[in-house]
Design a protein around this motif. Structure first.
Motif, PDB file in Angstrom:
ATOM      1  N   LYS A 146       0.816  -1.212   0.000  1.00  0.00           N
ATOM      2  CA  LYS A 146       0.000   0.000   0.000  1.00  0.00           C
ATOM      3  C   LYS A 146       0.850   1.262   0.000  1.00  0.00           C
ATOM      4  O   LYS A 146       0.429   2.295  -0.525  1.00  0.00           O
ATOM      5  CB  LYS A 146      -0.939  -0.019   1.199  1.00  0.00           C
ATOM      6  CG  LYS A 146      -1.965  -1.150   1.143  1.00  0.00           C
ATOM      7  CD  LYS A 146      -2.898  -1.106   2.344  1.00  0.00           C
ATOM      8  CE  LYS A 146      -3.918  -2.242   2.261  1.00  0.00           C
ATOM      9  NZ  LYS A 146      -4.838  -2.235   3.427  1.00  0.00           N
ATOM     10  N   ILE A 147       2.040   1.209   0.603  1.00  0.00           N
ATOM     11  CA  ILE A 147       2.888   2.408   0.647  1.00  0.00           C
ATOM     12  C   ILE A 147       3.293   2.819  -0.762  1.00  0.00           C
ATOM     13  O   ILE A 147       3.238   3.996  -1.115  1.00  0.00           O
ATOM     14  CB  ILE A 147       4.140   2.153   1.515  1.00  0.00           C
ATOM     15  CG1 ILE A 147       3.723   1.954   2.981  1.00  0.00           C
ATOM     16  CG2 ILE A 147       5.118   3.315   1.402  1.00  0.00           C
ATOM     17  CD1 ILE A 147       4.868   1.663   3.912  1.00  0.00           C
ATOM     18  N   ARG A 149       1.727   2.190  -3.535  1.00  0.00           N
ATOM     19  CA  ARG A 149       0.551   2.701  -4.235  1.00  0.00           C
ATOM     20  C   ARG A 149       0.242   4.126  -3.794  1.00  0.00           C
ATOM     21  O   ARG A 149      -0.153   4.971  -4.610  1.00  0.00           O
ATOM     22  CB  ARG A 149      -0.633   1.778  -3.980  1.00  0.00           C
ATOM     23  CG  ARG A 149      -0.441   0.378  -4.573  1.00  0.00           C
ATOM     24  CD  ARG A 149      -1.548  -0.555  -4.177  1.00  0.00           C
ATOM     25  NE  ARG A 149      -2.785  -0.237  -4.863  1.00  0.00           N
ATOM     26  CZ  ARG A 149      -3.950  -0.843  -4.603  1.00  0.00           C
ATOM     27  NH1 ARG A 149      -4.009  -1.777  -3.674  1.00  0.00           N
ATOM     28  NH2 ARG A 149      -5.027  -0.514  -5.274  1.00  0.00           N
ATOM     29  N   PHE A 150       0.416   4.401  -2.510  1.00  0.00           N
ATOM     30  CA  PHE A 150       0.198   5.754  -2.010  1.00  0.00           C
ATOM     31  C   PHE A 150       1.186   6.728  -2.657  1.00  0.00           C
ATOM     32  O   PHE A 150       0.814   7.829  -3.083  1.00  0.00           O
ATOM     33  CB  PHE A 150       0.359   5.788  -0.488  1.00  0.00           C
ATOM     34  CG  PHE A 150       0.405   7.181   0.078  1.00  0.00           C
ATOM     35  CD1 PHE A 150      -0.763   7.917   0.254  1.00  0.00           C
ATOM     36  CD2 PHE A 150       1.623   7.765   0.413  1.00  0.00           C
ATOM     37  CE1 PHE A 150      -0.712   9.213   0.754  1.00  0.00           C
ATOM     38  CE2 PHE A 150       1.677   9.061   0.920  1.00  0.00           C
ATOM     39  CZ  PHE A 150       0.497   9.788   1.090  1.00  0.00           C
ATOM     40  N   ARG A 153       0.243   7.436  -6.315  1.00  0.00           N
ATOM     41  CA  ARG A 153      -0.903   8.337  -6.431  1.00  0.00           C
ATOM     42  C   ARG A 153      -0.518   9.766  -6.065  1.00  0.00           C
ATOM     43  O   ARG A 153      -0.981  10.718  -6.703  1.00  0.00           O
ATOM     44  CB  ARG A 153      -2.036   7.838  -5.525  1.00  0.00           C
ATOM     45  CG  ARG A 153      -2.686   6.560  -6.062  1.00  0.00           C
ATOM     46  CD  ARG A 153      -3.711   6.017  -5.107  1.00  0.00           C
ATOM     47  NE  ARG A 153      -4.288   4.768  -5.622  1.00  0.00           N
ATOM     48  CZ  ARG A 153      -4.667   3.765  -4.866  1.00  0.00           C
ATOM     49  NH1 ARG A 153      -4.527   3.841  -3.551  1.00  0.00           N
ATOM     50  NH2 ARG A 153      -5.186   2.685  -5.387  1.00  0.00           N
ATOM     51  N   TYR A 154       0.309   9.901  -5.038  1.00  0.00           N
ATOM     52  CA  TYR A 154       0.753  11.237  -4.642  1.00  0.00           C
ATOM     53  C   TYR A 154       1.549  11.896  -5.764  1.00  0.00           C
ATOM     54  O   TYR A 154       1.296  13.049  -6.139  1.00  0.00           O
ATOM     55  CB  TYR A 154       1.616  11.164  -3.377  1.00  0.00           C
ATOM     56  CG  TYR A 154       2.378  12.441  -3.091  1.00  0.00           C
ATOM     57  CD1 TYR A 154       1.745  13.547  -2.521  1.00  0.00           C
ATOM     58  CD2 TYR A 154       3.744  12.548  -3.411  1.00  0.00           C
ATOM     59  CE1 TYR A 154       2.436  14.730  -2.278  1.00  0.00           C
ATOM     60  CE2 TYR A 154       4.439  13.723  -3.172  1.00  0.00           C
ATOM     61  CZ  TYR A 154       3.783  14.804  -2.609  1.00  0.00           C
ATOM     62  OH  TYR A 154       4.468  15.971  -2.373  1.00  0.00           O
ATOM     63  N   ASN A 176      -4.541   7.174 -11.550  1.00  0.00           N
ATOM     64  CA  ASN A 176      -3.813   7.608 -10.364  1.00  0.00           C
ATOM     65  C   ASN A 176      -3.714   9.131 -10.260  1.00  0.00           C
ATOM     66  O   ASN A 176      -2.876   9.648  -9.528  1.00  0.00           O
ATOM     67  CB  ASN A 176      -2.426   6.972 -10.341  1.00  0.00           C
ATOM     68  CG  ASN A 176      -2.479   5.501  -9.963  1.00  0.00           C
ATOM     69  OD1 ASN A 176      -2.558   5.149  -8.796  1.00  0.00           O
ATOM     70  ND2 ASN A 176      -2.467   4.631 -10.967  1.00  0.00           N
TER      71      ASN A 176
END
Length: 373
Positions: A146-147, A149-150, A153-154, A176
């Motif tokens: 998840k990190i 993916r975060f 997206r950021y 994204n």
């Protein structure tokens, strides 16, 4: 830090690049390409942020920035414990360098750091996408990260410009949060792969495959395809699947048909294309597939997996098939026996590859940088 900071005059355009690998690694792999980080010499200075403790002297890899001054800054590895200190070091470097543009070649940690610096100092940022990382995770079964993916997206939601190396990657960028997306294919010096050898389809014997030996690729499919046909296969590339593939060759009793070459420098690989008769690649996933471009430029007929990125690059200039050894075997035999088809695909590839002319794409990348500056 390498490069004399006193040489920075503050005149002309400056680019800062967050490297995906150290220049030492790129150099060892033979992946040093002229003006790769400075299209049409648009920048006077190029500053490379290298995530390692020690990197090469800039003079060794000067050609990657053309006529610009090159500076390389080894900031240390991205170990989670050391990351806060690395971020502080990078922020200080960016403030001192004061680049006009920051570029990252992946949307994960490097991309997030590039965007972080860009937002803090008001500098335009560019991220290029070479893969659909969502699809990669699904294939590998590691969607739990998840990190990452975060971070993707950021970075994609906040970057000024996203470059996709194929149109296939645009939906991933949009999903994204990317707002300004353009497609610029990877640059390949197609002229250097031009082959004067006349390919008439006679004595078709040698198959070439250029790809990393990892789980995303599927060289095992090609190896199995050789079992009942009178052809040889040369595999160029290295990776964790090599042991398995070598064992498969022994198990099928075709050791005399398969040659493992390992990684080959970019300037040396042209000889392998020149001596081959067919280019074949079986793969589960690609972002762009530079070897297909090199093969078309060399006049090699292509048989490849029918997946979207390869379909976009090859068009009608190759035979695209499903990932089954019996299908590859059938098509390889067909190219061997059908001289007219062999020649037509060879000529179609040489016409198709003009779409990926390095000079045109280099100008397009330069224009993009100038629009940001």
């Amino acid at each position: 830090m390498y490069g004399d900071q006193k040489d920075i005059t503050g005149q002309g355009l400056k680019l800062c690049v967050f490297l995906t690998d150290s220049m030492r690694v790129f150099y060892r792999k033979g992946e040093i390409k002229e003006r790769y980080y400075n299209p049409r010499n648009v920048f006077n200075e190029v500053h490379l942020i290298s995530f390692c403790r020690k990197d090469l002297d800039p003079d060794i890899v000067k050609e990657v920035v053309g006529s610009a001054k090159l500076f390389i800054y080894p900031v240390g590895s991205t170990n989670i414990i050391l990351l806060p200190f690395i971020i502080i070091k990078i922020l200080s470097l960016i403030e001192n360098i004061s680049p006009d543009v920051i570029r990252a070649y992946d949307p994960s940690l490097r991309g997030a750091l590039a965007v972080l610096c860009g937002r803090k100092f008001g500098i335009k940022t560019v991220i290029s996408l070479h893969a659909d990382l969502d699809e990669q995770r699904r294939f590998r079964g590691d969607a739990k990260f998840k990190i990452r993916r975060f971070l993707e997206r950021y970075s994609l939601a906040n970057v000024n410009k996203v470059i996709c190396v194929t149109g296939y990657l645009v939906p991933y960028a949009r999903r994204n949060g990317a707002k300004d997306v353009t497609v610029i294919y990877n640059r390949v010096d197609i002229k250097s792969f031009h082959n004067d050898r006349k390919r008439d389809g006679h004595t078709v014997k040698e198959i070439l495959c250029v790809a990393r030996l990892d789980s995303k690729k599927y060289q095992g499919c090609l190896i199995k395809a050789l079992k009942n046909i009178d052809m040889n296969l040369t595999l160029i590339g290295s990776g964790q699947m090599e042991k398995y593939l070598r064992e498969l060759v022994v198990k099928l009793d075709i050791v005399n048909k398969v040659r493992f070459v390992g990684a080959v420098a970019n300037k040396e690989i042209r000889a392998y294309y020149k001596s081959a008769d067919i280019f074949a690649i079986a793969t589960h996933y690609e972002g762009f597939c530079i070897p297909v471009i090199e093969a078309m430029a060399s006049g090699l007929p292509i048989i490849a997996s029918d997946i979207p990125p390869i379909r976009e690059v090859v068009g009608e200039a190759g035979i695209l098939v499903e990932n089954k050894s019996e299908v590859f075997s059938k098509m390889l035999n067909r190219l061997k026996e059908d001289k007219e088809l062999y020649v037509s695909l060879s000529e179609a590839g040489k016409r198709r590859v003009l779409l990926f002319d390095s000079e045109l794409l280099e100008q397009k990348e330069k224009d993009l940088y100038l629009s940001l500056c």
